[in-house]
Design a protein around this motif. Structure first.
Motif, PDB file in Angstrom:
ATOM      1  N   LEU A  28      -2.232  19.111  12.120  1.00 41.73           N
ATOM      2  CA  LEU A  28      -2.303  19.586  13.507  1.00 41.73           C
ATOM      3  C   LEU A  28      -2.061  20.264  13.611  1.00 41.73           C
ATOM      4  CD1 LEU A  28      -2.659  16.567  15.913  1.00 41.73           C
ATOM      5  CD2 LEU A  28      -4.537  17.730  14.605  1.00 41.73           C
ATOM      6  N   GLU A  29      -0.207  20.988  12.906  1.00 41.04           N
ATOM      7  CA  GLU A  29       0.285  21.609  12.776  1.00 41.04           C
ATOM      8  C   GLU A  29       0.074  22.331  11.824  1.00 41.04           C
ATOM      9  OE1 GLU A  29       3.723  20.567  12.801  1.00 41.04           O
ATOM     10  OE2 GLU A  29       4.036  19.456  14.582  1.00 41.04           O
ATOM     11  N   ASP A  30      -1.235  22.562  11.065  1.00 39.07           N
ATOM     12  CA  ASP A  30      -1.550  23.510  10.007  1.00 39.07           C
ATOM     13  C   ASP A  30      -0.592  23.447   9.131  1.00 39.07           C
ATOM     14  OD1 ASP A  30      -4.276  24.333  10.110  1.00 39.07           O
ATOM     15  OD2 ASP A  30      -2.994  25.308  12.638  1.00 39.07           O
ATOM     16  N   ARG A  31       0.511  22.513   8.448  1.00 38.41           N
ATOM     17  CA  ARG A  31       1.140  22.870   7.236  1.00 38.41           C
ATOM     18  C   ARG A  31       1.234  21.276   6.280  1.00 38.41           C
ATOM     19  NH1 ARG A  31       4.897  18.808   8.211  1.00 38.41           N
ATOM     20  NH2 ARG A  31       5.239  17.754  10.465  1.00 38.41           N
ATOM     21  N   PRO A  32       1.772  21.892   5.254  1.00 44.07           N
ATOM     22  CA  PRO A  32       1.715  20.765   4.303  1.00 44.07           C
ATOM     23  C   PRO A  32       3.021  19.719   5.091  1.00 44.07           C
ATOM     24  CG  PRO A  32       2.998  22.739   3.357  1.00 44.07           C
ATOM     25  CD  PRO A  32       2.316  23.288   4.992  1.00 44.07           C
ATOM     26  N   VAL A  33       2.834  18.586   4.261  1.00 46.92           N
ATOM     27  CA  VAL A  33       3.659  17.486   4.260  1.00 46.92           C
ATOM     28  C   VAL A  33       5.014  17.307   4.129  1.00 46.92           C
ATOM     29  CG1 VAL A  33       3.983  15.484   4.196  1.00 46.92           C
ATOM     30  CG2 VAL A  33       1.610  15.430   4.945  1.00 46.92           C
ATOM     31  N   ARG A  34       6.392  17.579   4.670  1.00 43.68           N
ATOM     32  CA  ARG A  34       7.327  17.858   4.199  1.00 43.68           C
ATOM     33  C   ARG A  34       7.661  16.178   3.360  1.00 43.68           C
ATOM     34  NH1 ARG A  34       8.440  18.634   9.152  1.00 43.68           N
ATOM     35  NH2 ARG A  34       7.777  20.698  10.017  1.00 43.68           N
ATOM     36  N   ASP A  35       9.025  17.482   2.287  1.00 48.14           N
ATOM     37  CA  ASP A  35       8.992  16.317   1.436  1.00 48.14           C
ATOM     38  C   ASP A  35      10.160  15.612   2.663  1.00 48.14           C
ATOM     39  OD1 ASP A  35      10.409  15.160  -0.502  1.00 48.14           O
ATOM     40  OD2 ASP A  35      12.507  15.284  -0.530  1.00 48.14           O
ATOM     41  N   GLY A  36      10.267  13.925   2.987  1.00 46.70           N
ATOM     42  CA  GLY A  36      11.200  13.147   3.427  1.00 46.70           C
ATOM     43  C   GLY A  36      10.416  12.694   4.639  1.00 46.70           C
ATOM     44  N   GLU A  37       9.187  13.271   5.185  1.00 46.32           N
ATOM     45  CA  GLU A  37       8.956  13.097   6.413  1.00 46.32           C
ATOM     46  C   GLU A  37       7.887  11.560   6.571  1.00 46.32           C
ATOM     47  OE1 GLU A  37       5.734  15.806   7.331  1.00 46.32           O
ATOM     48  OE2 GLU A  37       5.027  15.575   9.186  1.00 46.32           O
ATOM     49  N   THR A  96      13.386   5.127  -2.441  1.00 43.39           N
ATOM     50  CA  THR A  96      13.318   6.524  -1.894  1.00 43.39           C
ATOM     51  C   THR A  96      12.170   6.962  -2.689  1.00 43.39           C
ATOM     52  OG1 THR A  96      15.622   7.441  -3.547  1.00 43.39           O
ATOM     53  CG2 THR A  96      13.941   9.583  -3.014  1.00 43.39           C
ATOM     54  N   PHE A  97      10.600   7.570  -1.598  1.00 38.72           N
ATOM     55  CA  PHE A  97       9.596   7.178  -1.658  1.00 38.72           C
ATOM     56  C   PHE A  97       9.303   9.069  -1.128  1.00 38.72           C
ATOM     57  CE2 PHE A  97       5.853   8.258  -0.045  1.00 38.72           C
ATOM     58  CZ  PHE A  97       5.172   7.025  -0.789  1.00 38.72           C
ATOM     59  N   GLY A  98       8.802   9.910  -2.608  1.00 37.32           N
ATOM     60  CA  GLY A  98       8.231  10.585  -2.107  1.00 37.32           C
ATOM     61  C   GLY A  98       7.275  11.499  -2.822  1.00 37.32           C
ATOM     62  N   ASP A  99       6.001  12.935  -3.002  1.00 37.81           N
ATOM     63  CA  ASP A  99       6.309  13.565  -3.722  1.00 37.81           C
ATOM     64  C   ASP A  99       6.240  13.596  -4.674  1.00 37.81           C
ATOM     65  OD1 ASP A  99       3.445  14.931  -5.245  1.00 37.81           O
ATOM     66  OD2 ASP A  99       3.714  15.814  -3.284  1.00 37.81           O
ATOM     67  N   VAL A 100       5.249  12.891  -6.343  1.00 40.95           N
ATOM     68  CA  VAL A 100       6.405  13.182  -7.979  1.00 40.95           C
ATOM     69  C   VAL A 100       5.337  14.801  -7.775  1.00 40.95           C
ATOM     70  CG1 VAL A 100       5.951  12.283 -10.178  1.00 40.95           C
ATOM     71  CG2 VAL A 100       5.656  10.845  -8.498  1.00 40.95           C
ATOM     72  N   THR A 135       0.568  -1.548  -0.158  1.00 37.56           N
ATOM     73  CA  THR A 135      -0.141   0.017  -0.059  1.00 37.56           C
ATOM     74  C   THR A 135       0.482   1.946  -0.138  1.00 37.56           C
ATOM     75  OG1 THR A 135       0.212   0.401   2.256  1.00 37.56           O
ATOM     76  CG2 THR A 135      -1.510  -1.322   1.452  1.00 37.56           C
ATOM     77  N   PHE A 136       2.392   1.578  -0.253  1.00 40.54           N
ATOM     78  CA  PHE A 136       3.262   2.399   0.016  1.00 40.54           C
ATOM     79  C   PHE A 136       3.126   2.679   1.064  1.00 40.54           C
ATOM     80  CE2 PHE A 136       3.291   4.158  -4.513  1.00 40.54           C
ATOM     81  CZ  PHE A 136       4.385   3.730  -4.787  1.00 40.54           C
ATOM     82  N   CYS A 137       2.484   1.857   2.068  1.00 42.00           N
ATOM     83  CA  CYS A 137       2.109   1.880   3.744  1.00 42.00           C
ATOM     84  C   CYS A 137       1.646   3.205   3.670  1.00 42.00           C
ATOM     85  CB  CYS A 137       3.967   2.545   4.358  1.00 42.00           C
ATOM     86  SG  CYS A 137       5.646   1.076   4.523  1.00 42.00           S
ATOM     87  N   VAL A 182       8.317   7.936   4.814  1.00 44.95           N
ATOM     88  CA  VAL A 182       9.168   6.786   4.759  1.00 44.95           C
ATOM     89  C   VAL A 182       9.303   5.467   4.509  1.00 44.95           C
ATOM     90  CG1 VAL A 182      11.591   6.181   4.473  1.00 44.95           C
ATOM     91  CG2 VAL A 182      10.958   8.402   5.458  1.00 44.95           C
ATOM     92  N   THR A 183       8.957   5.249   3.067  1.00 47.13           N
ATOM     93  CA  THR A 183       8.048   3.312   3.428  1.00 47.13           C
ATOM     94  C   THR A 183       8.994   2.460   4.250  1.00 47.13           C
ATOM     95  OG1 THR A 183       8.832   2.999   1.235  1.00 47.13           O
ATOM     96  CG2 THR A 183       6.356   3.897   1.260  1.00 47.13           C
ATOM     97  N   ALA A 184       8.169   1.495   4.972  1.00 46.92           N
ATOM     98  CA  ALA A 184       9.189   0.738   5.605  1.00 46.92           C
ATOM     99  C   ALA A 184      10.185   0.050   4.885  1.00 46.92           C
ATOM    100  CB  ALA A 184       8.275  -0.358   6.200  1.00 46.92           C
ATOM    101  N   CYS A 185      10.332  -0.276   3.982  1.00 47.67           N
ATOM    102  CA  CYS A 185      11.057  -0.571   2.821  1.00 47.67           C
ATOM    103  C   CYS A 185      12.552   0.096   3.044  1.00 47.67           C
ATOM    104  CB  CYS A 185      10.928  -1.267   1.975  1.00 47.67           C
ATOM    105  SG  CYS A 185       9.838   0.003   0.214  1.00 47.67           S
ATOM    106  N   ALA A 186      11.741   1.722   2.232  1.00 50.53           N
ATOM    107  CA  ALA A 186      12.696   3.028   2.800  1.00 50.53           C
ATOM    108  C   ALA A 186      13.708   2.806   4.122  1.00 50.53           C
ATOM    109  CB  ALA A 186      12.370   3.975   1.642  1.00 50.53           C
ATOM    110  N   GLN A 187      13.103   2.772   4.389  1.00 53.57           N
ATOM    111  CA  GLN A 187      13.463   2.766   5.713  1.00 53.57           C
ATOM    112  C   GLN A 187      14.926   1.826   5.903  1.00 53.57           C
ATOM    113  OE1 GLN A 187      13.693   1.609   9.484  1.00 53.57           O
ATOM    114  NE2 GLN A 187      14.563   3.456   9.948  1.00 53.57           N
TER     115      GLN A 187
END
Lengths: 1012, 201, 447
Positions: free
Chosen positions: A943-952, A967-971, A928-930, A954-959
């Motif tokens: 909750l912190e009223d901010r967008p998700v940061r890059d690198g925030e 490398t997991f991220g937002d295209v 499921t891409f974790c 990490v899928t279990a495999c990448a970790q």
């Protein structure tokens, strides 16, 4: 409450905890909030669920949020740092500690499987004592402690202790404690690198294990050392190897593997020199000779070696090892010209009777190539036990009846030594044998008293895996069973016995450890010992650069190219190697390791015998047929696996199985190749490659539980690869094919491309409607195949994170394994008898934009989410399996039986990740891409009223990946690391031509040689 | 957490006085409270059978705590705003107030004695444990992040699903939280995501 | 030859016809009972297997991923196929006024209905969570969820549903006058039963006029289904991307195959049945000859389709397709591939010979071959195509287990059970249509 609105799946969730749990643990587990119950009881419809509140609120547990503790891995001697993720006071996942210098945040499969040691059903529930009839009966702790104390008042012989190699405060306490009783402690691990230490003593006058800087090396030659699997610190070395050998900035290091069997490390090397067993020294010396003769710049005192090396010409090496002299010369030149380079010796080369010569020769080679001090750094003093010599001394003492009481801690010599070594017999002569094993292993079975120890995750301790690294362990949860800290056992006994032990006054081991660390704080001049301790606890220990001791050649430094003597006179030489998953057998009770396919053969759950195709032909055996190996010391029968990666005159058998005890998963499974070996013969270590065997085909066939169907790519371009020269020119895969003059495999003709483009436009239009209209991220994954080594750490990470059930040997033979993430291994070449080249590729759900699995699902259980995931809604799935058929990557897995019920027996169910649904029988599941990690990050950001940061996220495999290949991220995020990676010319999609538009992008593998 | 407890007990002490005033027999004798009335009806544990919802080991009165004394939900359900799980108060939290508050009527006192018993037995491993009967059990294949809903709809949003517990002497399941339509209606009305994979994974 | 080219003159009177047909409903022979008990026994085996599947899971069957469909879907398609001959013969041939259908169409229609009933069970048996099969049906629910109308499996649900409804109606309507005829011949409780089933049929001109019209329209309605239903079933495969499934010829290929297998089953059933029920003089060589010709036609279409599949596989130049068809012929399951080609393509060619067409023993043997062959055709298309598709690493060969065979056996039991019961309870030969073919008395014995 009736079941309005949810399908009747009592087993869509983990099984509820049964009466089997002791009350205190039940409190900690359930006593948090709904979450505890949520994690542990079925999607309950009829049964009334209870919420048990804490009596006193725990400070650091918030229900529904993970709490992470820093600790240290004890699965091997490397001493990696851990981050233990706990939920509702249960450890649910092990990850690497990013601050820890050894593993820098990643972890191997074995380390992660430590959890299944913690939650192993085979663990002892409490202390046991042997009755008159020789059976083990449970007793109370008071009784157990009394028996031990009483025995120690009158030992009736010397007191001795035998423990694993772990250096730390407990080991110190044990040594001091035993010493106080006038006894001696032996620290022993199988594969203890004794030969390497002896060689270092001889060549450099230092009896220690150096650190190896793989990352800096531009040319790596491994003489049998499996540094990616089992040799020294695999995770650290793999990270370094990926840095050096992964393609970056137009270049990559070259790696050559020398040895009779091509291991995983060998398959990752660009070249394999299949030397005759035991002749590695000759090659190494010849290389040194060439370097001395042809090149300059080597250390001045190296010239002293000239006379020694004079006789070791490549020609002589050639006739011994079977490698052409020219090849050796060329290798020597490459090795010397690439600065710095690195040669390592170990594994098979470190396991025959001439191993010290090999290691010494490699030391000399490194020295003349000027690597000592740069890539080979002394002073790190990697932890090593007293070696086999120490064990032998103890054994003879026991044999002579001089030992009255022996204490065995975290080692299993009765299993891990060959029968012929006669340890068991000597051990039996000790009148009173005590074990702290937490699982009923072979040695514990031979003991009179078993005082089961806390698992490493349940206790206080620390480790000093090497100079400069002082790594802490802390209890992350209540003990699963009625076990005790061996340290507390020692201290309590000390109080009871008094006398010589009166000096040990600490009330508990924790206090003792705190005191010891107070000492550390003082030595480091920390003002506030408390603050120092807390900080150390938070970081997982105190870490600093290891000092580098400069070394020179010692007087009498030298090595001979002598070939080792072998027992027996069979036609084949036996290579018994530690299995990458089970090592010396300690992994054999962990289903995660048993079902994680061997990276080379892809076999699970079984023992096998590796034969060269020609040898198999002469013996007339095919894969799966039984072969009997007979050596002067014993006999072993196992199914055959035909493998072009062993020499014709060699037969290889993995170690680790063939347990007689050690829990339900291990006992009686497979064979133990140690039965074919003899004991050591005075050279200070146990040679695992020292016998010749006779192989005979016997009746019987076992279908190998391989996860592999067809080992060839059939020109389908699944794992693309290109020579470094072309990669350096920045060619794409297609261009590389053309440059090499091969036609690229089938891609779309013009006409199709038009159609595809038209289709794509239509899709873009569609995306403007409904839930897909707004701005969404689009998740993607990139896999750099030039870094992936096929080590399979990601596979276990996936099992642990996603509650994937293991299915067992029989179901694997029917191809029903559930591993959402699999490492496919394809053979290249090898038709003309040339050694096979391997291509590894991790394959998980590709989350296609144009996913074939989606339109065919009659109930929308498989569908496309707005954020670009290929969703699989388990509770909607009715199980038509059409999606599984229609998936071109074959990454959908079906619950043919209620696997989850059998895969998480009490107490393994405590490990289940409450964020992931446990799948019911009859539903389809897949990667499921974790998504649970994605959602968690999104919640947090919201909750912190901010967008998700890059690198925030990490899928279990990448970790877990020690090579950092994923490398997991937002295209859609132009500054994401992922987007940068996608720009790489080596990027390609598997099966591009069928226009499924996968979200997983691979970067082609790069290799040396074959330059056009 | 400790800080919260301290503040809590202070607040509790303050309210304690209030109780003594508010819970004069006369008001206590009134039947079921009128919607706008602060006073919760006096009920003995014996009466619970008559009330909807499962009977709890301790006859805890949400209508008194949340209704009459307007104690914030999050004072006890402490993690609802930060985690997917709302959390239930530890006995320690209860004792924060009930060290000093013994109850206004015989029924209440009896119940609080039970609570104190659990607290006094806290170091006795064999003592019976407090086992609340769970009322809202979401199916395990659905993930409900409480914090997101509190964040979006404010701390008073609880009633949207759980009903007005401040009027419930004994809590019962007002809405079937396992009825997916119940979720979807709300999400439709508010125009928020209806993507399956947001809750089901 | 010419002697059989046109239908044989029936030399009986109306009364005799009625008598003979009604005779088929009298106390049956021992052979019949043996057959019936055998059928029920087989059905119970299937039932038992299904219970175990429910209890333990589909893992009992021989699935080896990536082969996620196996014997159950194979048998499903097999039975749907069987169901096609009935409507073809009764409806299409009716519209074409081809007289030879009369004697056989009742039995084929019954066969159709029961075959589709059998097929209908398989989607349920096959899915992972049988207890929620109804999620495949569109019905309003509190989840606001609907099935995915893009999925061929949903088309299937509708196709099969429609076909079952129409063919049942068609059968029942056709039965009415005959039941009435029987009603007039029997007595006791049976009379009551038939009276009820005959819906008050009196045989008045008025009734006949409406009846024939209605029957005509029903036939017209049923006809397109013959083509549509199995086209839809074929799309279960053709709509996917699996090499070996993803073919444009699938719809006609499957329809031809369906009719082929259907007639095969008609032959298998009718040849023994006409002896058991002693109706040899009504169902004659002439009918079998025509059925055989139809078989030959459809069989040849199949032959062509097989050739085309291989040709396209090669011509596509697509490595996946090529591998699939190479392995279909020479892979580990070559025996299945060749079983299908020999039993269907080759054996059917024997029917060019009149001697064989008119030799019932030979026809019976051939029909058995056809049944086996058509089952294997579906098995090959499903199992062997799936076993070696895109990712070589994931390849796997399925091997059916007792759980597969148990269900297969059970389906035959279930089908035969209904068919035999029907043959005993209702006239298996259409009385009034036979009568229509009786020459006028004055021409009797003429020229």
């Amino acid at each position: 409450m009736a079941h309005r609105g949810t399908p009747p799946d009592d087993h869509l969730a983990p099984p509820a905890p049964s009466e089997g749990l002791d009350r205190r643990r039940f409190l900690t587990v359930l006593g948090v909030s709904g979450a505890g119950a949520a994690a542990l009881s079925g999607c309950s419809t009829d049964k009334v669920e209870k919420l048990i509140p804490y009596l006193v609120q725990s400070e650091d547990q918030v229900p529904g949020l993970p709490t992470v503790y820093a600790s240290t891995c004890t699965e091997c001697a490397a001493g990696c740092g851990l981050h233990v993720v706990t939920r509702e006071a249960r450890a649910v996942k092990l990850e690497g500690n990013p601050d820890h210098p050894v593993n820098r945040g990643t972890l191997c499969a074995r380390g992660q499987a430590g959890l299944q040691g913690l939650y192993n059903p085979g663990r002892l529930r409490g202390p046991m004592a042997r009755t008159a009839e020789g059976r083990h009966e449970p007793i109370t702790w008071d009784d157990a402690m009394a028996r031990l104390a009483e025995r120690l008042r009158a030992p009736g012989g010397a007191v001795a202790a035998l423990s694993g190699a772990g250096e730390g405060t407990f080991a110190d306490l044990l040594t001091a404690w035993v010493a106080a009783l006038g006894g001696q402690t032996v620290r022993w691990e199988p594969f203890g690198h004794e030969a390497l230490r002896a060689a270092n003593r001889r060549v450099f006058g230092l009896d220690e294990l150096p650190a190896h800087d793989f990352a800096a090396a531009r040319h790596i030659v491994s003489f049998g050392a499996d540094f990616l699997e089992t040799w020294l610190a695999p995770v650290e070395q793999q990270r370094g190897f990926a840095e050096a050998h992964g393609f970056r900035d137009g270049q990559m290091a070259k790696c050559v593997y020398v040895g009779p069997r091509r291991s995983l490390t060998g398959l990752n090397a660009d070249e394999w020199l299949a030397t005759a067993p035991g002749t590695e020294a000759a090659v190494a010396l010849a290389m040194a000779q060439v370097i001395l003769a042809e090149r300059s710049g080597w250390p001045s005192d190296a010239s002293a070696l000239r006379p020694l090396l004079a006789e070791h010409t490549p020609e002589r090496a050639a006739e011994r090892s079977g490698i052409e002299a020219e090849r050796i010369r060329q290798l020597a030149r490459e090795f010397a010209s690439a600065q710095p380079s690195l040669a390592v010796a170990g594994g098979i080369a470190g396991q025959h009777r001439a191993a010290i010569e090999v290691c010494a020769a490699v030391n000399i080679l490194n020295y003349v190539a000027g690597n000592v001090g740069t890539t080979v750094r002394f002073g790190a003093r990697l932890q090593a036990g007293d070696g086999y010599a120490g064990l032998q001394a103890l054994q003879s003492a026991m044999d002579a009846g001089r030992v009255g009481v022996v204490l065995v801690h975290e080692t299993n010599p009765v299993y891990a030594l060959p029968r012929a070594a006669g340890f068991a017999a000597a051990f039996a002569k000790v009148p009173f044998k005590v074990s702290t094993a937490s699982v009923y292993d072979e040695t514990a079975a031979a003991c009179d008293l078993i005082l089961p120890a806390h698992h490493a995750l349940e206790r206080w301790d620390d480790l000093r895996p090497r100079a400069g690294v002082h790594s802490l362990m802390q209890p992350v949860m209540e003990p699963v069973y009625d076990t005790r800290h061996p340290g507390d056992v020692l201290l309590q006994t000390a109080r009871a016995v008094g006398g010589p032990l009166a000096a040990f006054t600490a009330p508990t081991f924790e206090a003792h450890l705190r005191a010891a660390w107070g000492e550390v704080a003082r030595r480091r001049g920390a003002a506030d010992a408390q603050a120092f301790w807390r900080e150390a606890l938070r970081r997982g220990g105190v870490f600093e650069e290891a000092p580098v001791t400069p070394v020179r050649l010692a007087a009498g430094a030298g090595a001979s190219g002598a070939t080792p003597a072998l027992d027996g006179d069979g036609p084949l030489t036996l290579v018994a190697y530690p299995s990458p998953m089970l090592t010396d057998g300690r992994g054999a009770n962990r289903p995660w390791l048993l079902e994680n396919p061997d990276p080379v053969t892809k076999i699970t759950w079984q023992s096998w015998i590796e034969l060269h195709p020609d040898t198999a032909r002469t013996l007339d055996v095919r894969e799966g047929e039984h072969l009997q190996l007979t050596s002067p010391h014993g006999t072993v029968t196992a199914p055959v696996y035909v493998y072009g990666g062993v020499r014709r005159d060699v037969v290889a058998v993995p170690l680790g199985l063939g347990h007689t005890e050690y829990g339900e998963f291990a006992a009686g499974r497979g064979v133990n190749a140690l039965d074919l070996l003899g004991g050591a013969d005075g050279n200070g270590f146990l040679p695992y490659c020292s016998t010749r065997v006779v192989a005979a085909k016997v009746r019987g066939y076992t279908k190998l539980a391989k996860t592999e169907g067809n080992p060839r790519q059939l020109g389908r371009g699944i794992v693309e690869a290109m020579p470094v020269a072309l990669a350096a020119r920045g060619l794409t895969v297609k261009e590389a094919y053309e440059a090499m003059g091969h036609p690229h495999h089938e891609l779309n003709p013009e006409s199709e491309l038009e159609a595809i483009e038209g289709w794509h436009q239509a899709q873009v239009e569609k995306q403007k409607f409904g839930a897909y209209a707004e701005e969404h991220p689009k998740w993607g994954l990139a896999v750099d195949l030039s870094r992936c080594t096929g080590c399979s750490a990601c596979v276990t990470a996936c099992y642990a994170e996603n509650n994937i059930p293991w299915v067992g040997e029989e179901e694997v033979t029917r191809g029903r394994e559930m591993s959402w993430m699999r490492i496919e291994r394809y053979w290249e070449g090898d038709e003309d008898g040339a050694p096979p080249e391997a291509r590894f590729i991790p394959v998980m759900c590709q989350h296609c934009d144009n996913a074939p699995c989606e339109p065919v699902c009659p109930v929308y259980a498989s569908y496309h989410t707005p954020d670009g995931l290929n969703g699989q809604v388990y509770n909607r799935c009715v199980g038509t399996r059409y999606c599984g058929n229609n998936c071109p990557y074959k990454v959908r897995y079906f619950n043919w039986f209620a696997y989850a019920k059998q895969a998480f027996p009490e107490p393994m169910n405590l490990q289940l990740n409450p964020e992931v649904t446990v799948r019911a029988r009859g539903v389809m599941e897949k990667c499921t891409f974790c998504v649970q990690r994605i959602r968690a990050a999104q919640h947090h950001a919201r909750l912190e009223d901010r967008p998700v940061r890059d690198g925030e996220i990490v899928t279990a495999c990448a970790q877990a990946c020690p090579s950092g290949a994923l490398t997991f991220g937002d295209v859609k995020n132009p500054d994401s690391r992922l987007v940068a990676t996608l720009a790489n010319p080596r990027a390609y999609h598997v099966f591009e031509e069928i226009n499924v538009r996968p979200a997983v992008t691979y970067l082609a593998k790069v290799y040396h040689g074959g330059e056009a | 957490m400790r800080k919260v407890a301290v503040l809590g007990s202070l607040l509790a002490l303050g309210t304690a006085g209030g109780i003594l005033l508010a819970s004069r027999p006369s008001t206590a004798q009134q039947g079921p409270a009128a919607p706008d009335s602060l006073a919760a009806p006096a009920l003995a544990a014996g009466d619970t059978a008559a009330l909807p919802g499962p009977r709890q080991p301790i006859f805890f009165r949400h209508d008194i705590h949340a209704g009459q004394f307007k104690i914030n939900c999050q004072y006890c359900h402490y993690s609802v705003g930060v985690a997917s799980e709302p959390g239930i108060p530890s006995v320690e939290t209860c004792m924060g107030c009930h060290l000093v508050i013994a109850g206004s009527d015989s029924g209440g006192r009896a119940e609080i004695r039970k609570l104190r018993q659990f607290w006094n037995d806290r170091n006795n491993p064999d003592a019976p444990r407090l086992e609340w009967v769970r009322i809202h059990t979401l199916a395990r294949h659905a993930h409900f992040p409480h914090m997101r809903h509190i964040k979006a709809m404010g701390p008073a949003a609880c009633g949207t699903c759980h009903g007005d517990v401040s009027r419930m002497p004994q809590v019962w399941e007002v809405n079937n939280v396992n009825n997916m339509g119940f979720c979807i209606d709300c999400h439709l009305a508010r125009g928020v995501s209806r993507d399956c994979f947001v809750c089901h994974y | 030859m010419t002697a059989i080219a046109h239908e044989p003159a029936i030399t009986q009177t109306h009364a005799e016809v009625t008598r003979d047909v009604v005779a088929t409903l009298d106390t049956p022979s021992r052979g019949y009972y043996i057959a019936l008990f055998a059928a029920v026994g087989m059905f119970l085996v299937g039932l038992g297997t299904f219970v175990l599947l429910l209890k333990d899971g589909l893992g009992l069957a021989g699935y080896v991923p990536p082969v996620m469909w196996l014997v159950y879907i194979t048998t499903f398609v097999f039975w749907v196929g069987i169901g096609h001959a009935g409507t073809l013969i009764s409806a299409i041939l009716f519209l074409f006024r081809s007289p030879w259908r009369t004697a056989v169409y009742r039995s084929t229609e019954a066969m159709t209905v029961f075959a589709v009933m059998t097929a209908g069970l398989f989607p349920i048996i096959h899915i992972g969570r049988q207890w929620i099969f109804y999620w495949l049906l569109p019905y309003p629910n509190q989840r606001y969820l609907w099935p995915n109308f893009k999925s061929p499996l949903i088309w299937d649900v509708f196709a099969i549903g429609t076909y079952l409804t129409v063919s049942t109606t068609f059968l029942v309507v056709g039965l009415v006058p005959d039941i009435a005829a029987v009603r007039d011949k029997v007595s006791g409780w049976r009379k009551k039963l038939y009276a009820a089933c005959s819906l008050g049929w009196t045989g008045s001109d008025n009734q006949w006029r409406h009846y024939t019209r209605g029957y005509l329209y029903l036939a017209a309605l049923a006809t397109p289904l013959v083509l549509s239903v199995h086209s839809v079933v074929s799309w279960d495969f053709a709509m996917s991307i699996i090499p070996g499934w993803h073919g444009t010829i699938f719809a006609p290929y499957f329809v031809a195959g369906a009719i082929y297998s259907g007639i095969g089953m008609v032959l298998t059933l009718l040849i023994p049945l006409r002896r058991v029920l002693k109706i040899e003089h009504m169902v004659t060589e002439y009918h079998f000859d025509n059925l055989a010709k139809l078989t030959l036609l459809t069989g040849s279409i199949l032959f062509y389709a097989y050739l085309m599949e291989y040709f396209v596989g090669w011509y596509s130049g697509n490595t996946f397709e090529q591998t699939t068809f190479y392995r279909r012929a020479l892979g580990p399951q070559w025996w299945a591939g060749w079983a299908m080609i020999i039993c269907n393509a080759f054996v059917s060619q024997l029917l060019w010979f009149k001697k064989i067409r008119t030799n019932l023993t030979a026809l019976f043997v051939i029909s058995i071959f056809i049944n086996i062959g058509m089952w294997f055709e579906r098995y090959v298309i499903i199992a062997s195509s799936l076993s070696n598709d895109f990712v070589p690493y994931a390849w796997g060969q399925a091997d059916p287990t007792w759980a597969d065979w148990g269900i297969l056996l059970g389906s035959f039991g279930w089908f035969l059970m209904y068919f035999l019961l029907f043959a005993r309870t209702f006239p298996i030969v259409a009385i009034q249509e036979i009568k229509e073919m009786i020459p006028y008395p004055r021409r009797k014995g003429g020229h």
